[in-house]
Scaffold this motif. Structure first.
Motif, PDB file in Angstrom:
ATOM      1  N   PHE A 230      43.494  23.901  39.861  1.00 46.71           N
ATOM      2  CA  PHE A 230      42.578  24.641  39.285  1.00 46.71           C
ATOM      3  C   PHE A 230      42.777  26.275  39.823  1.00 46.71           C
ATOM      4  O   PHE A 230      42.363  26.377  40.869  1.00 46.71           O
ATOM      5  CB  PHE A 230      41.249  24.704  38.970  1.00 46.71           C
ATOM      6  CG  PHE A 230      40.368  25.219  38.167  1.00 46.71           C
ATOM      7  CD1 PHE A 230      40.699  25.045  36.669  1.00 46.71           C
ATOM      8  CD2 PHE A 230      39.510  26.238  38.188  1.00 46.71           C
ATOM      9  CE1 PHE A 230      40.139  25.757  35.671  1.00 46.71           C
ATOM     10  CE2 PHE A 230      38.849  27.061  37.495  1.00 46.71           C
ATOM     11  CZ  PHE A 230      38.945  26.939  36.278  1.00 46.71           C
ATOM     12  N   GLU A 231      43.594  27.083  39.325  1.00 48.65           N
ATOM     13  CA  GLU A 231      43.688  28.449  39.670  1.00 48.65           C
ATOM     14  C   GLU A 231      42.882  29.450  39.023  1.00 48.65           C
ATOM     15  O   GLU A 231      42.622  29.642  37.928  1.00 48.65           O
ATOM     16  CB  GLU A 231      45.226  28.675  39.365  1.00 48.65           C
ATOM     17  CG  GLU A 231      45.531  30.117  39.711  1.00 48.65           C
ATOM     18  CD  GLU A 231      47.102  30.358  39.332  1.00 48.65           C
ATOM     19  OE1 GLU A 231      47.285  31.260  38.487  1.00 48.65           O
ATOM     20  OE2 GLU A 231      47.908  29.562  39.737  1.00 48.65           O
ATOM     21  N   MET A 232      42.220  30.566  40.079  1.00 43.47           N
ATOM     22  CA  MET A 232      41.556  31.535  39.583  1.00 43.47           C
ATOM     23  C   MET A 232      41.849  32.554  40.210  1.00 43.47           C
ATOM     24  O   MET A 232      42.197  32.770  41.568  1.00 43.47           O
ATOM     25  CB  MET A 232      39.876  31.160  40.011  1.00 43.47           C
ATOM     26  CG  MET A 232      39.310  29.812  39.201  1.00 43.47           C
ATOM     27  SD  MET A 232      37.675  29.516  39.907  1.00 43.47           S
ATOM     28  CE  MET A 232      38.239  28.690  41.288  1.00 43.47           C
ATOM     29  N   THR A 233      41.955  33.628  39.448  1.00 44.03           N
ATOM     30  CA  THR A 233      42.391  34.844  39.851  1.00 44.03           C
ATOM     31  C   THR A 233      41.152  36.000  39.746  1.00 44.03           C
ATOM     32  O   THR A 233      40.746  36.322  38.657  1.00 44.03           O
ATOM     33  CB  THR A 233      43.588  35.560  39.302  1.00 44.03           C
ATOM     34  OG1 THR A 233      44.816  34.610  39.370  1.00 44.03           O
ATOM     35  CG2 THR A 233      44.186  36.906  39.682  1.00 44.03           C
ATOM     36  N   PHE A 234      41.023  36.768  40.680  1.00 46.78           N
ATOM     37  CA  PHE A 234      39.959  37.883  40.571  1.00 46.78           C
ATOM     38  C   PHE A 234      40.381  39.349  41.182  1.00 46.78           C
ATOM     39  O   PHE A 234      41.339  39.330  41.674  1.00 46.78           O
ATOM     40  CB  PHE A 234      38.910  37.519  41.628  1.00 46.78           C
ATOM     41  CG  PHE A 234      38.083  36.344  41.598  1.00 46.78           C
ATOM     42  CD1 PHE A 234      36.909  36.018  40.954  1.00 46.78           C
ATOM     43  CD2 PHE A 234      38.681  35.013  42.198  1.00 46.78           C
ATOM     44  CE1 PHE A 234      36.332  34.933  40.689  1.00 46.78           C
ATOM     45  CE2 PHE A 234      38.005  33.800  41.788  1.00 46.78           C
ATOM     46  CZ  PHE A 234      36.702  33.615  41.166  1.00 46.78           C
ATOM     47  N   ARG A 235      39.714  40.076  40.228  1.00 46.29           N
ATOM     48  CA  ARG A 235      40.157  41.639  40.483  1.00 46.29           C
ATOM     49  C   ARG A 235      39.200  42.231  41.633  1.00 46.29           C
ATOM     50  O   ARG A 235      38.054  42.228  41.421  1.00 46.29           O
ATOM     51  CB  ARG A 235      40.006  42.313  39.313  1.00 46.29           C
ATOM     52  CG  ARG A 235      40.525  43.795  39.439  1.00 46.29           C
ATOM     53  CD  ARG A 235      40.105  44.618  38.081  1.00 46.29           C
ATOM     54  NE  ARG A 235      40.617  44.072  36.974  1.00 46.29           N
ATOM     55  CZ  ARG A 235      41.918  44.173  36.662  1.00 46.29           C
ATOM     56  NH1 ARG A 235      42.857  44.735  37.075  1.00 46.29           N
ATOM     57  NH2 ARG A 235      42.120  43.213  35.406  1.00 46.29           N
ATOM     58  N   GLY A 236      39.896  42.460  42.842  1.00 41.03           N
ATOM     59  CA  GLY A 236      39.041  43.017  44.111  1.00 41.03           C
ATOM     60  C   GLY A 236      38.224  44.097  43.655  1.00 41.03           C
ATOM     61  O   GLY A 236      37.099  44.013  44.277  1.00 41.03           O
ATOM     62  N   ARG A 237      38.360  45.006  42.916  1.00 42.39           N
ATOM     63  CA  ARG A 237      37.640  46.003  42.661  1.00 42.39           C
ATOM     64  C   ARG A 237      36.622  45.660  41.824  1.00 42.39           C
ATOM     65  O   ARG A 237      35.481  46.544  42.110  1.00 42.39           O
ATOM     66  CB  ARG A 237      38.598  47.032  41.681  1.00 42.39           C
ATOM     67  CG  ARG A 237      37.881  48.464  41.462  1.00 42.39           C
ATOM     68  CD  ARG A 237      38.078  49.318  42.953  1.00 42.39           C
ATOM     69  NE  ARG A 237      37.767  50.626  42.805  1.00 42.39           N
ATOM     70  CZ  ARG A 237      37.750  51.472  43.908  1.00 42.39           C
ATOM     71  NH1 ARG A 237      38.468  51.029  45.100  1.00 42.39           N
ATOM     72  NH2 ARG A 237      37.542  52.773  43.830  1.00 42.39           N
ATOM     73  N   ALA A 238      36.260  44.831  41.254  1.00 44.87           N
ATOM     74  CA  ALA A 238      35.258  44.124  40.508  1.00 44.87           C
ATOM     75  C   ALA A 238      34.314  43.633  41.457  1.00 44.87           C
ATOM     76  O   ALA A 238      33.145  43.477  41.363  1.00 44.87           O
ATOM     77  CB  ALA A 238      35.521  43.150  39.265  1.00 44.87           C
ATOM     78  N   LEU A 239      34.929  42.963  42.421  1.00 45.33           N
ATOM     79  CA  LEU A 239      33.979  42.194  43.518  1.00 45.33           C
ATOM     80  C   LEU A 239      33.375  43.245  44.680  1.00 45.33           C
ATOM     81  O   LEU A 239      32.285  42.979  45.107  1.00 45.33           O
ATOM     82  CB  LEU A 239      34.687  41.334  44.059  1.00 45.33           C
ATOM     83  CG  LEU A 239      35.340  40.099  43.274  1.00 45.33           C
ATOM     84  CD1 LEU A 239      36.140  38.893  44.030  1.00 45.33           C
ATOM     85  CD2 LEU A 239      34.090  39.346  42.396  1.00 45.33           C
ATOM     86  N   SER A 240      34.216  44.143  44.758  1.00 43.94           N
ATOM     87  CA  SER A 240      33.717  45.203  45.911  1.00 43.94           C
ATOM     88  C   SER A 240      34.311  46.694  45.303  1.00 43.94           C
ATOM     89  O   SER A 240      35.380  46.903  45.137  1.00 43.94           O
ATOM     90  CB  SER A 240      34.242  45.132  47.076  1.00 43.94           C
ATOM     91  OG  SER A 240      33.965  45.860  48.310  1.00 43.94           O
ATOM     92  N   ARG A 241      33.173  47.640  45.167  1.00 46.44           N
ATOM     93  CA  ARG A 241      33.413  48.939  44.500  1.00 46.44           C
ATOM     94  C   ARG A 241      34.301  49.686  45.464  1.00 46.44           C
ATOM     95  O   ARG A 241      35.135  50.469  45.078  1.00 46.44           O
ATOM     96  CB  ARG A 241      32.288  49.604  43.989  1.00 46.44           C
ATOM     97  CG  ARG A 241      31.508  48.965  43.161  1.00 46.44           C
ATOM     98  CD  ARG A 241      30.178  49.878  42.590  1.00 46.44           C
ATOM     99  NE  ARG A 241      30.773  50.930  42.162  1.00 46.44           N
ATOM    100  CZ  ARG A 241      29.744  51.859  41.901  1.00 46.44           C
ATOM    101  NH1 ARG A 241      28.391  51.731  42.041  1.00 46.44           N
ATOM    102  NH2 ARG A 241      30.279  53.231  41.259  1.00 46.44           N
ATOM    103  N   LYS A 242      34.250  49.327  46.752  1.00 47.04           N
ATOM    104  CA  LYS A 242      35.151  50.000  47.938  1.00 47.04           C
ATOM    105  C   LYS A 242      36.214  49.330  48.334  1.00 47.04           C
ATOM    106  O   LYS A 242      37.013  49.697  48.983  1.00 47.04           O
ATOM    107  CB  LYS A 242      34.220  50.193  49.082  1.00 47.04           C
ATOM    108  CG  LYS A 242      33.020  50.993  48.994  1.00 47.04           C
ATOM    109  CD  LYS A 242      32.062  51.034  50.102  1.00 47.04           C
ATOM    110  CE  LYS A 242      31.056  52.195  50.026  1.00 47.04           C
ATOM    111  NZ  LYS A 242      30.365  52.155  51.315  1.00 47.04           N
ATOM    112  N   ASN A 243      36.492  48.177  47.458  1.00 43.04           N
ATOM    113  CA  ASN A 243      37.772  47.436  47.555  1.00 43.04           C
ATOM    114  C   ASN A 243      37.834  46.740  49.086  1.00 43.04           C
ATOM    115  O   ASN A 243      38.973  47.020  49.751  1.00 43.04           O
ATOM    116  CB  ASN A 243      39.087  48.106  47.361  1.00 43.04           C
ATOM    117  CG  ASN A 243      40.091  47.406  46.746  1.00 43.04           C
ATOM    118  OD1 ASN A 243      39.874  46.081  46.526  1.00 43.04           O
ATOM    119  ND2 ASN A 243      41.130  47.850  46.814  1.00 43.04           N
TER     120      ASN A 243
END
Length: 251
Positions: A230-243
């Motif tokens: 099971f593969e999950m891809t997250f957008r880093g900008r959405a998890l941390s505003r400062k990336n």
């Protein structure tokens, strides 16, 4: 001795989107040309519309016809070959500016990160620098098959998977979730070892021994080994505003 052939299914022939397979660019050229021809016909009449139609046909033939696609592919390949970029070589013999060993294609820019979860287990995260950072986590699961299961248990499994997909839709930063099933014929080694160990320690009748030997021989032909990822891809900008990468991995 009969030769075995591998059969693969669910292959879909690649078709370019657009009108009659002309592609997006060819369709845009055709639509813009038709509108331009109508405007030219209204403004200047037939003498002005004919040159516009001729230019539209030439451009559509170059970018929207099969001959135009073939010429474009050959020209692109010639340019890549002239730049010595038609072959991938990594490491010290690479023609690239970065001599490190990298994966080819779209995976060439990815990097592998490691993180420890709350239970102290280390897991890997694949980082893609596209879109200011995409982070992919792959979890391996041993999925059970529906064989020898009652319908109620199968319904519970389907309901649980539906709940998982629903939860993915509410997960912040999740841009892609995908289930991958790898199926291969079972070699039957585990069953053979178990039967051998039981037979060596217990005195079994001759008929029972013969049945167990037959099961060991027929098991690999009738069983398969299934591994589910099971593969999950997250957008880093959405998890941390400062990336912040440390904050992203802790999420």
């Amino acid at each position: 001795m009969t030769a075995t052939r591998s059969a693969y299914g669910n292959w879909i022939q690649h078709k370019s989107p657009g009108i009659a397979g002309a592609g997006i660019l060819g369709t845009v050229v055709l639509l813009v040309g038709l509108v331009s021809c109508l405007l030219a016909l209204l403004i200047g009449g037939l003498p002005l519309a004919l040159p516009v139609a001729a230019v539209t046909l030439v451009l559509f033939g170059a970018v929207g016809s099969p001959l135009g696609h073939y010429i474009g592919r050959r020209y692109t390949f010639w340019r890549q070959r002239s730049a010595r970029a038609h072959q991938w070589r990594s490491g010290v013999f690479s023609f690239n500016k970065n001599p490190s060993t990298r994966l080819p294609g779209m995976l060439g820019r990815t990097t592998l990160l490691s993180k420890t979860d709350a239970f102290g287990n280390e897991f890997a995260v694949i980082k893609n620098p596209r879109a200011r950072g995409l982070y992919t986590v792959v979890a391996r699961a041993m999925a059970e098959g529906p064989w020898m299961q009652d319908q109620g248990r199968v319904n519970d499994w389907v309901s649980g998977y539906a709940g998982l997909l629903s939860a993915c839709g509410r997960e912040p930063g999740l841009v892609c979730a995908k289930a991958i099933t790898d199926t291969a014929p079972d070699a039957g080694g585990r069953l053979g070892e178990m039967v051998t160990s039981l037979r060596d320690h217990q005195a079994a009748p001759a008929m029972a021994t013969a049945i167990m030997n037959e099961c060991v021989q027929d098991y690999p032909a009738a069983s398969s080994e299934n591994v589910t990822y099971f593969e999950m891809t997250f957008r880093g900008r959405a998890l941390s505003r400062k990336n912040d990468e440390s904050v992203i991995l802790s999420e």
